[in-house]
Design a protein around this motif. Sequence first.
Motif, short mmCIF file in Angstrom:
data_model
loop_
_atom_site.label_atom_id
_atom_site.label_comp_id
_atom_site.label_asym_id
_atom_site.label_seq_id
_atom_site.Cartn_x
_atom_site.Cartn_y
_atom_site.Cartn_z
N VAL A 116 0.91 -1.51 0.12
CA VAL A 116 -0.31 0.02 0.52
C VAL A 116 0.89 1.18 0.32
O VAL A 116 0.56 2.68 -0.57
N ARG A 117 1.56 1.11 0.83
CA ARG A 117 2.83 2.51 0.73
C ARG A 117 3.51 2.74 -0.41
O ARG A 117 4.19 3.85 -1.03
N THR A 118 3.56 1.31 -0.97
CA THR A 118 4.33 1.47 -2.77
C THR A 118 3.83 1.76 -3.59
O THR A 118 3.98 3.06 -4.34
N LEU A 119 2.24 1.94 -3.17
CA LEU A 119 1.16 2.30 -4.42
C LEU A 119 0.91 3.85 -4.22
O LEU A 119 1.17 4.38 -5.29
N ARG A 120 1.15 4.35 -3.08
CA ARG A 120 1.03 5.16 -2.77
C ARG A 120 2.19 6.12 -2.97
O ARG A 120 1.46 7.45 -3.53
N SER A 121 3.29 5.29 -2.97
CA SER A 121 4.04 6.51 -3.31
C SER A 121 4.55 6.66 -4.71
O SER A 121 5.30 7.84 -5.36
N ARG A 122 3.60 5.88 -6.02
CA ARG A 122 4.08 6.31 -7.60
C ARG A 122 2.52 7.52 -7.35
O ARG A 122 2.62 7.05 -9.32
N GLY A 123 1.93 7.24 -7.06
CA GLY A 123 1.51 8.73 -7.40
C GLY A 123 -0.66 7.92 -7.12
O GLY A 123 -0.60 8.82 -8.00
N LEU A 124 -0.65 6.83 -7.09
CA LEU A 124 -2.31 6.69 -7.38
C LEU A 124 -2.93 7.00 -6.41
O LEU A 124 -3.00 7.43 -4.88
N SER A 125 -4.16 7.59 -6.46
CA SER A 125 -5.05 7.84 -5.32
C SER A 125 -5.37 7.21 -4.44
O SER A 125 -5.41 6.04 -4.62
N GLU A 126 -6.10 7.77 -3.58
CA GLU A 126 -6.23 6.79 -2.03
C GLU A 126 -7.37 6.29 -2.44
O GLU A 126 -7.59 4.78 -1.72
N ALA A 127 -8.67 6.63 -3.07
CA ALA A 127 -9.53 6.16 -3.80
C ALA A 127 -9.22 4.87 -4.35
O ALA A 127 -9.75 3.53 -3.80
N ARG A 128 -8.03 4.94 -5.03
CA ARG A 128 -7.99 3.92 -6.00
C ARG A 128 -6.79 2.85 -5.45
O ARG A 128 -7.27 1.78 -5.47
N VAL A 129 -6.59 3.40 -4.40
CA VAL A 129 -5.77 2.01 -3.37
C VAL A 129 -6.27 1.19 -2.64
O VAL A 129 -6.12 0.56 -2.01
N VAL A 130 -7.61 1.98 -2.00
CA VAL A 130 -8.43 1.38 -1.25
C VAL A 130 -9.33 0.70 -1.52
O VAL A 130 -9.47 -0.52 -1.25
N TYR A 131 -9.93 1.40 -2.38
CA TYR A 131 -11.49 0.62 -3.43
C TYR A 131 -10.70 -0.96 -4.51
O TYR A 131 -10.98 -2.04 -4.42
N ARG A 132 -9.52 -0.62 -5.18
CA ARG A 132 -8.96 -2.07 -6.01
C ARG A 132 -8.23 -2.30 -5.64
O ARG A 132 -8.30 -3.57 -5.84
N HIS A 133 -7.37 -2.21 -4.15
CA HIS A 133 -6.39 -2.96 -4.64
C HIS A 133 -6.60 -3.68 -2.76
O HIS A 133 -6.68 -4.72 -2.13
N ALA A 134 -6.61 -2.05 -1.41
CA ALA A 134 -6.81 -2.87 -0.21
C ALA A 134 -7.81 -3.54 -0.10
O ALA A 134 -8.06 -4.92 0.81
N LEU A 135 -9.17 -2.53 -0.54
CA LEU A 135 -10.22 -3.84 -0.55
C LEU A 135 -10.54 -4.93 -0.89
O LEU A 135 -11.15 -6.27 0.06
N ARG A 136 -10.06 -5.46 -1.32
CA ARG A 136 -10.24 -6.61 -2.48
C ARG A 136 -9.60 -7.83 -2.21
O ARG A 136 -9.62 -8.98 -1.44
N ASN A 137 -7.98 -7.39 -1.09
CA ASN A 137 -7.20 -7.73 -0.65
C ASN A 137 -7.96 -8.57 1.36
O ASN A 137 -7.94 -8.84 1.71
N ALA A 138 -8.71 -7.39 1.29
CA ALA A 138 -9.16 -7.32 2.60
C ALA A 138 -9.90 -8.68 2.37
O ALA A 138 -11.13 -8.94 4.18
#
Length: 314
Positions: free
Chosen positions: A213-235
């Motif tokens: 998640v920290r890596t995705l944020r450092s690449r400039g991805l929006s918070e909504a995309r990080v949360v809903y596309r990546h974190a939520l799917r894994n959770a």
Amino acid sequence: MYRFIARRLGSGVVLVAALTTLTFFLLYLGAGDDIARQLLGEEADEAAVRAKERELGLDRPIVTQFAHWLSGAVHGDLGTSWFNGQDVGAAILSRLSVTVSLVIGSTLLTVVFATVLGVVAATRGGWVDRVVQVAGVLGHAVPNFLISLGLVLVFAISLHWFRPTGYTRFAESPGLWLSSITLPVLALAVHGVSGVVQQVRGAVVDELGRDYVRTLRSRGLSEARVVYRHALRNAAGPALSFLGVQVVGLLGGAVIIEQVFAIPGLGQVAVTATGQGDVPLVMGLVVVSAVLVVVLNLLIDLLQGWLNPKVRLG
């Protein structure tokens, strides 16, 4: 994927077989030797009682009775009610759609609201997180019938938005059908949301703290995309596992809810059959409920396997 489905189906078949076998012997052994006399009344003479036992097959060894019942059940024949002579399968099928609509509706609401509230609590934190957690604990602690009565008092009696009791079939009037199941579905969903929202919130918090998640944020991805596309799917994995447990609770809660709202579903049949000691009807309800639980959990497992390939490989 096919092996994954086959494993899940195999475990489901074993579960249904074990549950129905245990239930059959407990019911028939616990019913005692005077089932026929209970059906005919205490004034019935001995000849009539013995004739009734032969009619019901109760004069045969219990293993033979089970083999006969199992042979019929495998071919779709669940027997005949001892009290009204109605076919058990027909009696259950006539009420099944009512209960299934309640369970599916409450499950959908549980998924939607638990996901939204869990993600909001995990991402916002602070007082929002505390309010969601406290509401979840309170919602899970309050009994279903109290929630139902509260909804009736507010939305049916005070605001006159819905009917307090009764049920209308979809074929008769889709609008009245929706109105008749709204309050029961909400009453069931409160418990479901209260349990699942804690799992969603905890799983999302864990995922947001991981390195990817920290890596995705450092690449400039929006918070909504990080949360809903990546974190939520894994959770979603832990939350879906808990949802499978909640489905069983929703089926049990439907028994109470249907009594409160006078809905002619499986709950009413279960209460009546249990009170009368109608063993064939109770057995039919056990079989149908077990199959429903297996099917719903299979769907949840498939969704979990689609979201997380590791589940399929495991």
